[in-house]
Design an enzyme around this catalytic site. Structure first.
Site, PDB file in Angstrom:
ATOM      1  N   HIS A  85      45.622  10.772  47.832  1.00  0.00           N
ATOM      2  CA  HIS A  85      45.092   9.875  49.296  1.00  0.00           C
ATOM      3  C   HIS A  85      44.275   8.659  48.712  1.00  0.00           C
ATOM      4  O   HIS A  85      43.896   7.832  49.737  1.00  0.00           O
ATOM      5  CB  HIS A  85      44.143  11.195  50.025  1.00  0.00           C
ATOM      6  CG  HIS A  85      42.820  11.172  49.665  1.00  0.00           C
ATOM      7  ND1 HIS A  85      42.516  12.392  48.841  1.00  0.00           N
ATOM      8  CD2 HIS A  85      41.606  10.507  49.882  1.00  0.00           C
ATOM      9  CE1 HIS A  85      41.278  12.147  48.598  1.00  0.00           C
ATOM     10  NE2 HIS A  85      40.752  11.264  49.197  1.00  0.00           N
ATOM     11  N   ASP A 221      46.704  16.742  45.129  1.00  0.00           N
ATOM     12  CA  ASP A 221      46.433  15.472  45.604  1.00  0.00           C
ATOM     13  C   ASP A 221      46.063  14.714  44.436  1.00  0.00           C
ATOM     14  O   ASP A 221      44.973  14.273  44.114  1.00  0.00           O
ATOM     15  CB  ASP A 221      45.112  15.823  46.197  1.00  0.00           C
ATOM     16  CG  ASP A 221      44.732  14.412  47.263  1.00  0.00           C
ATOM     17  OD1 ASP A 221      45.387  13.374  46.964  1.00  0.00           O
ATOM     18  OD2 ASP A 221      43.834  14.432  48.096  1.00  0.00           O
ATOM     19  N   SER A 655      36.293  11.070  45.708  1.00  0.00           N
ATOM     20  CA  SER A 655      37.648  11.388  45.347  1.00  0.00           C
ATOM     21  C   SER A 655      38.317  10.752  44.283  1.00  0.00           C
ATOM     22  O   SER A 655      38.058   9.630  44.075  1.00  0.00           O
ATOM     23  CB  SER A 655      38.218  11.120  46.820  1.00  0.00           C
ATOM     24  OG  SER A 655      38.579  11.885  47.615  1.00  0.00           O
TER      25      SER A 655
HETATM   26  N1  ARG Z   1      38.801  14.821  53.075  1.00  0.00           N
HETATM   27  C1  ARG Z   1      39.161  14.196  52.107  1.00  0.00           C
HETATM   28  C2  ARG Z   1      38.393  12.898  51.860  1.00  0.00           C
HETATM   29  O1  ARG Z   1      37.494  12.826  52.561  1.00  0.00           O
HETATM   30  C3  ARG Z   1      40.616  13.922  51.772  1.00  0.00           C
HETATM   31  C4  ARG Z   1      41.192  12.846  52.925  1.00  0.00           C
HETATM   32  C5  ARG Z   1      42.771  12.660  52.575  1.00  0.00           C
HETATM   33  N2  ARG Z   1      43.287  13.711  53.494  1.00  0.00           N
HETATM   34  C6  ARG Z   1      43.730  13.393  54.802  1.00  0.00           C
HETATM   35  N3  ARG Z   1      44.600  14.188  55.592  1.00  0.00           N
HETATM   36  N4  ARG Z   1      43.211  12.421  55.708  1.00  0.00           N
HETATM   37  O2  ARG Z   1      38.665  11.929  51.618  1.00  0.00           O
HETATM   38  N1  ASP Z   2      37.870  13.266  50.183  1.00  0.00           N
HETATM   39  C1  ASP Z   2      36.638  12.298  49.738  1.00  0.00           C
HETATM   40  C2  ASP Z   2      37.150  11.213  49.381  1.00  0.00           C
HETATM   41  O1  ASP Z   2      37.981  10.399  49.557  1.00  0.00           O
HETATM   42  C3  ASP Z   2      35.658  13.251  49.030  1.00  0.00           C
HETATM   43  C4  ASP Z   2      34.526  13.859  50.038  1.00  0.00           C
HETATM   44  O2  ASP Z   2      34.215  13.272  50.947  1.00  0.00           O
HETATM   45  O3  ASP Z   2      34.229  15.037  49.528  1.00  0.00           O
HETATM   46  O4  ASP Z   2      36.083  10.454  48.533  1.00  0.00           O
END
Ligand code: ARG
Ligand code: ASP
Length: 760
Positions: A85, A221, A655
């Site tokens: 991502h 990921d 991330s």
């Molecule tokens: N929650 C994670 C972060 O904040 C992964 C986000 C990417 N995935 C998504 N389905 N948007 O970045």
């Molecule tokens: N998914 C998040 C990022 O892209 C990480 C988090 O918020 O825990 O940095």
């Protein structure tokens, strides 16, 4: 017992004492603040092996990826590992219907096939220094916010001027503890970063938005990039002649995996936390700000989702945008629930009570800090309509109505002309070419018109944000438009913005002609009216109140540190390099349920829904699973590990951060947090805040067995730290040179091991 004593006991057991796992620490202060605790938790390294200015250390493998994610070097040829991502925008930008890298994955077979990504950078941290004294020289308590700021700005300029930097080095100075301390970061930035590999979305984004922010998780990921450098390994703009970068240090990868209770360290660039907010601010977030932005994004996402399901082209065009909007939409929902479930508000107000009691009992403290809490109350109350209006404005005009992006470009073009005449106009026009191209490649006016109709209506009816709502209603009245559907129809029928060729034709005319046309464009006119009202009535005042609040927050932070001198306070995240540490650990999301911290490929198969856009599984992966063809990457029990949980304190920006074992090897790749713990940015709670990582063995398995890109695995250094511990051979030498070259590389097939033994 008096009430006060009771309160203190309550606080010590809840809010005040720093809880295990909590904190995002500065790498250069580990020795003083954390080393002992980290070693007690199982770390075999010294603080010096994690961060050192004088010799290669873990920090030299850690890279700020494009300024928004973290990545790490995992080979001596500059190979970078980050999340799928994080690389999503880049993968998507190389994707077409014919070469569908999102859907099918991408694997460069050699250096020549690696794909360039203009604008993407990889930043290393050379050293970190405390510059508090120099930054606060001449600053006094009596200064107004403005005076203080101007003194700090002056000091920063002097510091930067006088700092001796090596070639290609730059200096960044950032405030910590809300402006009570300052640290400088000497950085080196590489601008030629190429895409090397990415699994298909059905692995890299498996579970997509349904599983996002949730456990149990089964997402692979990850993606791979490579840093390229000039002839002397120095930063260089993209050139065919550039060579793979040779790093000071890269992370060996452990094939031994993790078990519950193992020490883990996360190294990266956490973006932003607000751990020391007062209760009034938390209340405003729960009751006003989060609900408004959730509602707006909810409306936009419903429209996007329906259209994306209709055809593949739209899905590719909107995939990246959808994921970005959906990500925080879901996070805010979880955050609100978590703040309520963990009694965040009560904890904050109890802390404040205690703070006030201590302050009131001591005249010197009272003079310094006595006014802060009442002031917070007052300021946040005044802020309310402004913060709400700003969220409406930003979310609707700034983010979710896409055509507004082009309006912004055109406005800047016209500003450039006003400022620097034809030369300014031409220059900005040139700069626009790339971004415009990108925009229209992924733009559907049909979708945007629906979003426009829906969100302008919300804007016009925004409760609690009267002035901006009125600006929208007035626009309708002045133009005799009955409702928002009609507004959308008229604007979208007549504006040039919806059509790339019309915009290009307009700006290819003489500046005078072009600007006349731009200013007559119906969407430009509407946006200008709306924006004028926002700028005039909201923006300035919002900034001003926020400035006052920031000043209070700085003083509150100083007060907390002075009033509770035995507490160990960590500085809120600010996109600078940090270390957090914890253990592999499950949790109890609800009464009677315990989550195991490890998942396997069995769970992927259990979630498999053929043809589903979130839960489909590639055929090849099904086959590898059916034949249990896991290569060297399975657990001792013959399972293929996929993800694991830890009690490391992380946030957005973390991330792509490496999860590092007790010996300094990579065991996982951080990518998310659990649903019940998404409020950790505001109220960290060790019982339910967990970060989610992909197991390094799953990453290797996908690269090697699934994608057949074993040549990439050969570049890496695979190690067996667990078995290594039973073999005692010249530990001293290894200790002195923990990341030295004498450790031979393991070929992926070889089971033989033990090159890396860390600080055994
Ligand atoms: N929650 C994670 C972060 O904040 C992964 C986000 C990417 N995935 C998504 N389905 N948007 O970045
Ligand atoms: N998914 C998040 C990022 O892209 C990480 C988090 O918020 O825990 O940095």
């Amino acid at each position: 017992m008096t009430n006060k004593i009771l309160l203190v006991i309550f606080l010590l057991s809840t809010t005040c004492t720093l809880r295990a796992g909590e904190g995002m620490w500065l790498p250069q202060l580990l020795k003083a603040l954390n080393e002992g605790e980290m070693q007690t938790m199982g770390m075999k390294l010294t603080a010096e092996q994690v961060y050192s200015v004088n010799q290669g250390s873990l920090k030299d493998a850690i890279v700020h990826f494009g300024g928004f994610c973290t990545s790490e070097v995992i080979s001596d040829q500059g190979l970078l590992l980050t999340n799928h991502h994080c690389g999503y925008g880049q993968i998507q930008s190389h994707t077409t219907l014919e070469k569908n890298y999102l859907k099918n994955g991408f694997w460069a077979k050699n250096f020549q096939e690696e794909l360039t990504n203009p604008g993407l950078f990889a930043r290393f941290i050379v050293r970190i220094d405390d510059v508090t004294a120099a930054m606060l020289a001449g600053v006094t308590d009596k200064m107004s916010t403005k005076e203080r700021q101007s003194q700090v700005d002056k000091n920063m300029a002097t510091l930067k001027e006088n700092k001796k930097l090596g070639p290609f080095e730059e200096l960044m100075i950032r405030p910590f503890y809300h402006g009570n301390q300052y640290f400088s970061f000497t950085t080196v930035t590489y601008n030629d970063v190429r895409l090397v590999g990415a699994p298909p979305e059905s692995i890299g984004k498996f579970g997509a938005d349904t599983d996002n922010w949730e456990w149990p998780r089964h997402t692979g990921d990850f993606s791979l990039f490579r840093i390229y450098a000039g002839p002397n390994n120095e930063p260089a703009e993209y050139s065919e002649k550039n060579k793979p970068y040779a790093p000071k240090h890269f992370l060996p990868i452990s094939l031994d995996g993790v078990q519950e209770g193992d020490f883990t360290l996360i190294f990266g660039f956490p973006g932003r936390t607000n751990q020391y907010l007062p209760g009034v601010a938390v209340q405003q977030l729960i009751e006003t700000v989060n609900p408004a932005r959730i509602e707006i994004r909810d409306a936009a996402l419903k429209i996007l989702d329906a259209e994306m399901r209709k055809d593949e082209k739209t899905k590719i065009q909107y995939a990246s945008k959808f994921a970005r909007v959906a990500n925080y939409w879901k996070k805010w929902i979880g955050e609100n629930q978590g703040l309520i479930a963990t009694n965040a508000l009560a904890k904050k107000t109890n802390l404040e009570k205690e703070f006030q009691i201590e302050v009131d009992a001591n005249p010197a403290l009272k003079a310094k800090y006595g006014d802060i809490l009442p002031q917070f109350k007052e300021k946040y109350k005044i802020l309310e309509p402004y913060v709400l209006s700003t969220n409406y404005y930003n979310e609707i005009m700034g983010r979710n109505i896409e055509a507004m992006r082009i309006i912004t470009y055109l406005r800047r073009l016209s500003d450039a002309y006003d400022k620097n005449g034809k030369e300014g106009f031409d220059k900005y026009k040139e700069r626009l070419a790339g971004p415009m191209e990108n925009f229209y490649k992924n733009y559907s006016p049909k979708i945007d018109q629906q979003v426009f109709a829906r969100l302008t209506k919300m804007y016009g009816n925004a409760d609690g944000a009267k002035e901006i709502a009125a600006s929208m209603q007035n626009y309708l009245m002045a133009n005799r438009i009955r409702n928002y559907d009609q507004l959308a129809e008229e604007v979208f029928a007549k504006s040039m913005v919806l059509d790339k060729s019309k915009v290009l034709e307009t700006i290819s005319q003489s500046p005078e002609e072009a600007i006349k046309k731009i200013k007559n464009d119906p969407l430009f006119k509407m946006a200008t009216k709306i924006s004028e009202v926002y700028q005039e009535k909201i923006a300035g005042r919002y900034r001003e109140i926020n400035g006052a609040i920031a000043d209070l927050q700085r003083r509150y932070m100083a007060g907390l540190m002075e009033v509770f001198p035995n507490e160990r306070f960590w500085p809120d995240a600010n996109s600078t390099m940090r270390v957090t540490y914890g253990k592999v650990q499950g949790y109890q999301p609800r009464d009677g349920i315990t989550y195991n911290p490890l998942t396997t490929l069995d769970g992927v198969i259990a979630k498999y829904q053929p043809g589903d856009y979130e839960f489909d599984v590639p055929k090849k992966l099904l086959e590898l699973n059916a034949s249990r063809d896991y290569g060297n990457y399975a657990t001792a029990e013959g399972k293929m590990p996929v993800c694991f949980l830890g009690s490391n304190h992380t946030t957005g920006g973390n991330s792509g951060s490496p999860a590092i074992d007790a010996h300094g090897n990579l065991v996982g790749l951080n990518f998310d947090r659990v649903w019940e713990g998404t409020m950790s940015d505001i109220n960290y709670d060790p019982s339910i805040c967990r970060n989610i990582m992909v197991d390094a063995r799953y990453i290797l398995f996908i690269i090697d067995k699934y994608a057949g890109a074993g040549h990439l695995v050969k570049e890496m250094k695979l190690v067996h730290p667990r078995t290594a511990q039973s073999v005692k051979k010249k530990p001293k030498k290894i200790l002195q040179e923990p990341f030295g070259k004498q450790e031979q590389k393991l070929k992926p097939k070889e089971k033989k091991a033990i090159p890396y033994r860390g600080g055994e």
